[in-house]
Design a protein around this motif. Structure first.
Motif, PDB file in Angstrom:
ATOM      1  N   PHE A 190       0.810  -1.219   0.000  1.00 37.55           N
ATOM      2  CA  PHE A 190       0.000   0.000   0.000  1.00 37.55           C
ATOM      3  C   PHE A 190       0.838   1.261   0.000  1.00 37.55           C
ATOM      4  O   PHE A 190       0.512   2.222  -0.696  1.00 37.55           O
ATOM      5  CB  PHE A 190      -0.939   0.007   1.217  1.00 37.55           C
ATOM      6  N   ILE A 191       1.923   1.291   0.761  1.00 41.19           N
ATOM      7  CA  ILE A 191       2.735   2.507   0.842  1.00 41.19           C
ATOM      8  C   ILE A 191       3.364   2.832  -0.510  1.00 41.19           C
ATOM      9  O   ILE A 191       3.518   4.001  -0.884  1.00 41.19           O
ATOM     10  CB  ILE A 191       3.820   2.376   1.949  1.00 41.19           C
ATOM     11  N   VAL A 192       3.715   1.789  -1.287  1.00 46.36           N
ATOM     12  CA  VAL A 192       4.255   1.996  -2.637  1.00 46.36           C
ATOM     13  C   VAL A 192       3.156   2.487  -3.568  1.00 46.36           C
ATOM     14  O   VAL A 192       3.351   3.405  -4.362  1.00 46.36           O
ATOM     15  CB  VAL A 192       4.890   0.700  -3.172  1.00 46.36           C
ATOM     16  N   LEU A 193       1.983   1.866  -3.464  1.00 41.73           N
ATOM     17  CA  LEU A 193       0.842   2.275  -4.286  1.00 41.73           C
ATOM     18  C   LEU A 193       0.442   3.716  -3.978  1.00 41.73           C
ATOM     19  O   LEU A 193       0.091   4.483  -4.882  1.00 41.73           O
ATOM     20  CB  LEU A 193      -0.333   1.338  -4.026  1.00 41.73           C
ATOM     21  N   LEU A 194       0.529   4.075  -2.722  1.00 38.78           N
ATOM     22  CA  LEU A 194       0.183   5.432  -2.290  1.00 38.78           C
ATOM     23  C   LEU A 194       1.036   6.464  -3.006  1.00 38.78           C
ATOM     24  O   LEU A 194       0.537   7.494  -3.486  1.00 38.78           O
ATOM     25  CB  LEU A 194       0.371   5.535  -0.772  1.00 38.78           C
ATOM     26  N   VAL A 195       2.325   6.177  -3.107  1.00 42.80           N
ATOM     27  CA  VAL A 195       3.248   7.104  -3.777  1.00 42.80           C
ATOM     28  C   VAL A 195       3.091   7.042  -5.295  1.00 42.80           C
ATOM     29  O   VAL A 195       3.079   8.068  -5.982  1.00 42.80           O
ATOM     30  CB  VAL A 195       4.702   6.789  -3.371  1.00 42.80           C
ATOM     31  N   ALA A 196       2.919   5.822  -5.815  1.00 40.06           N
ATOM     32  CA  ALA A 196       2.814   5.660  -7.267  1.00 40.06           C
ATOM     33  C   ALA A 196       1.573   6.335  -7.833  1.00 40.06           C
ATOM     34  O   ALA A 196       1.571   6.783  -8.986  1.00 40.06           O
ATOM     35  CB  ALA A 196       2.806   4.172  -7.620  1.00 40.06           C
ATOM     36  N   LEU A 197       0.516   6.424  -7.041  1.00 40.14           N
ATOM     37  CA  LEU A 197      -0.736   7.014  -7.511  1.00 40.14           C
ATOM     38  C   LEU A 197      -0.829   8.517  -7.302  1.00 40.14           C
ATOM     39  O   LEU A 197      -1.885   9.109  -7.559  1.00 40.14           O
ATOM     40  CB  LEU A 197      -1.923   6.343  -6.806  1.00 40.14           C
ATOM     41  N   ILE A 198       0.251   9.145  -6.847  1.00 39.77           N
ATOM     42  CA  ILE A 198       0.211  10.583  -6.583  1.00 39.77           C
ATOM     43  C   ILE A 198      -0.244  11.383  -7.804  1.00 39.77           C
ATOM     44  O   ILE A 198      -1.110  12.264  -7.683  1.00 39.77           O
ATOM     45  CB  ILE A 198       1.581  11.076  -6.060  1.00 39.77           C
ATOM     46  N   PRO A 199       0.284  11.136  -9.014  1.00 39.71           N
ATOM     47  CA  PRO A 199      -0.218  11.904 -10.174  1.00 39.71           C
ATOM     48  C   PRO A 199      -1.708  11.689 -10.420  1.00 39.71           C
ATOM     49  O   PRO A 199      -2.445  12.636 -10.718  1.00 39.71           O
ATOM     50  CB  PRO A 199       0.629  11.374 -11.330  1.00 39.71           C
TER      51      PRO A 199
ATOM     52  N   ILE B 131      -7.631  14.319   3.474  1.00 37.91           N
ATOM     53  CA  ILE B 131      -8.505  13.158   3.529  1.00 37.91           C
ATOM     54  C   ILE B 131      -8.855  12.639   2.137  1.00 37.91           C
ATOM     55  O   ILE B 131      -8.751  11.449   1.854  1.00 37.91           O
ATOM     56  CB  ILE B 131      -9.792  13.504   4.305  1.00 37.91           C
ATOM     57  N   TRP B 132      -9.269  13.550   1.253  1.00 33.13           N
ATOM     58  CA  TRP B 132      -9.711  13.114  -0.073  1.00 33.13           C
ATOM     59  C   TRP B 132      -8.564  12.524  -0.882  1.00 33.13           C
ATOM     60  O   TRP B 132      -8.762  11.623  -1.694  1.00 33.13           O
ATOM     61  CB  TRP B 132     -10.363  14.269  -0.822  1.00 33.13           C
ATOM     62  N   ALA B 133      -7.375  13.029  -0.669  1.00 31.80           N
ATOM     63  CA  ALA B 133      -6.210  12.467  -1.361  1.00 31.80           C
ATOM     64  C   ALA B 133      -5.914  11.046  -0.894  1.00 31.80           C
ATOM     65  O   ALA B 133      -5.362  10.246  -1.646  1.00 31.80           O
ATOM     66  CB  ALA B 133      -4.993  13.355  -1.139  1.00 31.80           C
ATOM     67  N   ALA B 134      -6.286  10.724   0.339  1.00 34.89           N
ATOM     68  CA  ALA B 134      -6.066   9.364   0.846  1.00 34.89           C
ATOM     69  C   ALA B 134      -7.141   8.404   0.357  1.00 34.89           C
ATOM     70  O   ALA B 134      -6.895   7.204   0.231  1.00 34.89           O
ATOM     71  CB  ALA B 134      -6.044   9.379   2.370  1.00 34.89           C
ATOM     72  N   ILE B 135      -8.325   8.918   0.075  1.00 38.06           N
ATOM     73  CA  ILE B 135      -9.427   8.059  -0.350  1.00 38.06           C
ATOM     74  C   ILE B 135      -9.109   7.373  -1.677  1.00 38.06           C
ATOM     75  O   ILE B 135      -9.472   6.207  -1.881  1.00 38.06           O
ATOM     76  CB  ILE B 135     -10.731   8.875  -0.434  1.00 38.06           C
TER      77      ILE B 135
ATOM     78  N   GLY C 126       0.981  12.717   5.016  1.00 38.38           N
ATOM     79  CA  GLY C 126       0.129  13.862   5.278  1.00 38.38           C
ATOM     80  C   GLY C 126      -1.316  13.686   4.893  1.00 38.38           C
ATOM     81  O   GLY C 126      -1.993  14.650   4.548  1.00 38.38           O
ATOM     82  N   ALA C 127      -1.821  12.449   4.956  1.00 37.11           N
ATOM     83  CA  ALA C 127      -3.203  12.203   4.555  1.00 37.11           C
ATOM     84  C   ALA C 127      -4.209  12.541   5.654  1.00 37.11           C
ATOM     85  O   ALA C 127      -5.400  12.522   5.427  1.00 37.11           O
ATOM     86  CB  ALA C 127      -3.375  10.745   4.139  1.00 37.11           C
ATOM     87  N   GLY C 128      -3.736  12.822   6.841  1.00 39.21           N
ATOM     88  CA  GLY C 128      -4.641  13.111   7.939  1.00 39.21           C
ATOM     89  C   GLY C 128      -5.059  11.854   8.672  1.00 39.21           C
ATOM     90  O   GLY C 128      -4.615  10.747   8.362  1.00 39.21           O
ATOM     91  N   GLY C 129      -5.950  12.020   9.643  1.00 34.66           N
ATOM     92  CA  GLY C 129      -6.429  10.873  10.393  1.00 34.66           C
ATOM     93  C   GLY C 129      -5.513  10.484  11.536  1.00 34.66           C
ATOM     94  O   GLY C 129      -4.595  11.218  11.920  1.00 34.66           O
ATOM     95  N   LEU C 130      -5.749   9.303  12.078  1.00 39.94           N
ATOM     96  CA  LEU C 130      -5.007   8.844  13.247  1.00 39.94           C
ATOM     97  C   LEU C 130      -3.524   8.642  12.949  1.00 39.94           C
ATOM     98  O   LEU C 130      -2.676   8.899  13.810  1.00 39.94           O
ATOM     99  CB  LEU C 130      -5.621   7.538  13.753  1.00 39.94           C
ATOM    100  N   GLY C 131      -3.202   8.167  11.757  1.00 37.14           N
ATOM    101  CA  GLY C 131      -1.803   7.981  11.404  1.00 37.14           C
ATOM    102  C   GLY C 131      -1.026   9.288  11.415  1.00 37.14           C
ATOM    103  O   GLY C 131       0.130   9.337  11.860  1.00 37.14           O
ATOM    104  N   ASP C 132      -1.657  10.352  10.943  1.00 35.94           N
ATOM    105  CA  ASP C 132      -1.008  11.661  10.925  1.00 35.94           C
ATOM    106  C   ASP C 132      -0.728  12.148  12.342  1.00 35.94           C
ATOM    107  O   ASP C 132       0.344  12.682  12.635  1.00 35.94           O
ATOM    108  CB  ASP C 132      -1.901  12.654  10.182  1.00 35.94           C
ATOM    109  N   VAL C 133      -1.697  11.967  13.240  1.00 30.68           N
ATOM    110  CA  VAL C 133      -1.503  12.362  14.642  1.00 30.68           C
ATOM    111  C   VAL C 133      -0.386  11.543  15.278  1.00 30.68           C
ATOM    112  O   VAL C 133       0.472  12.084  15.998  1.00 30.68           O
ATOM    113  CB  VAL C 133      -2.812  12.184  15.432  1.00 30.68           C
ATOM    114  N   ALA C 134      -0.371  10.243  15.009  1.00 32.39           N
ATOM    115  CA  ALA C 134       0.657   9.382  15.599  1.00 32.39           C
ATOM    116  C   ALA C 134       2.047   9.788  15.152  1.00 32.39           C
ATOM    117  O   ALA C 134       2.994   9.799  15.959  1.00 32.39           O
ATOM    118  CB  ALA C 134       0.390   7.927  15.222  1.00 32.39           C
ATOM    119  N   ILE C 135       2.196  10.153  13.885  1.00 33.25           N
ATOM    120  CA  ILE C 135       3.517  10.500  13.357  1.00 33.25           C
ATOM    121  C   ILE C 135       3.942  11.899  13.792  1.00 33.25           C
ATOM    122  O   ILE C 135       5.051  12.104  14.293  1.00 33.25           O
ATOM    123  CB  ILE C 135       3.517  10.382  11.827  1.00 33.25           C
ATOM    124  N   ARG C 136       3.051  12.876  13.608  1.00 31.35           N
ATOM    125  CA  ARG C 136       3.422  14.269  13.885  1.00 31.35           C
ATOM    126  C   ARG C 136       3.537  14.584  15.366  1.00 31.35           C
ATOM    127  O   ARG C 136       4.465  15.281  15.798  1.00 31.35           O
ATOM    128  CB  ARG C 136       2.413  15.212  13.240  1.00 31.35           C
TER     129      ARG C 136
END
Length: 217
Positions: free
Chosen positions: A68-77, A89-93, A168-178
């Motif tokens: 998923f983390i690779v797909l997340l980056v590959a789908l940025i465009p 949020i919408w960018a993560a959806i 930077g997609a937001g949500g719980l993961g963003d809070v945990a990291i930042r």
């Protein structure tokens, strides 16, 4: 934790639920037709199309093979094209939906394959049309398994949504990291983990209960 951090954690939980909810809806709308196609278009199916089946199956396997983390980056465009942004949020959806759809489709496919072939043959023998077989035989009989697979998909998506916080997609993961990892605040990290565990347990409990009710009918 401070009141501000508690509020931030609550908002992050709502953001995660929104991301997962919208992505799960897209995965269901796209995954069930995809699973039906994979089952019915195989050799010997009620709508045989072996070449198309192989092509679609290869594409599904390809997306499932990408972490998923690779797909997340590959789908940025593509994400930028669809949502106009690559954060939030919408960018993560977008990547969540793309990742969850083939995953759920394969699980639903397994449930559809477990439907007794005798039921399909009986429906064909009395002159049922193909669409009636799909809607009134395959899907109803496979529904408990599909619902169980949807529960598994939701649990996987909750974990993936937390992973999306790394970009930077937001949500719980963003809070945990930042606020947890980067500030070395173990309390925040523990709180995020506790919320994620609670969400997973709640989803699993609700899904298992719904499956039991369907099978009891």
């Amino acid at each position: 934790m401070s009141p501000q951090m508690i509020d931030r954690l609550g908002q992050a939980c709502l953001d995660t639920l929104f991301m997962v909810g919208v992505s799960a809806g897209i995965a269901v709308l796209a995954g069930i037709p995809l699973a039906l196609f994979l089952v019915t278009s195989e050799p010997g199916g009620i709508l045989p199309a072996p070449k198309a089946n192989r092509v679609v199956g290869t594409i599904v396997n390809g997306f499932r093979a990408v972490p998923f983390i690779v797909l997340l980056v590959a789908l940025i465009p593509f994400t930028r094209l669809v949502t106009g942004t690559t954060i939030g949020i919408w960018a993560a959806i977008v990547p969540l939906s793309v990742s969850a759809t083939p995953f759920f489709a394969r699980i639903a496919e397994v449930s559809l394959r477990e439907v007794d072939g005798g039921l399909i043959e009986a429906a064909q023998s009395i002159g049922c049309r193909r669409r009636h077989i799909l809607l009134h035989v395959l899907l109803p009989e496979a529904l408990p398994g599909i619902l169980g697979g949807f529960t598994i998909t939701l649990v996987a998506m909750i974990g993936a949504s937390a992973m999306a916080g790394a970009v930077g997609a937001g949500g719980l993961g963003d809070v945990a990291i930042r606020y947890g990892y980067q500030r070395f605040d173990t309390t925040v990290m523990a709180a995020v983990i506790a919320v994620l565990v609670a969400l997973v347990c709640l989803v699993q409990f609700a899904g298992d209960r719904a499956v039991r009710r369907l099978r009891a009918r």
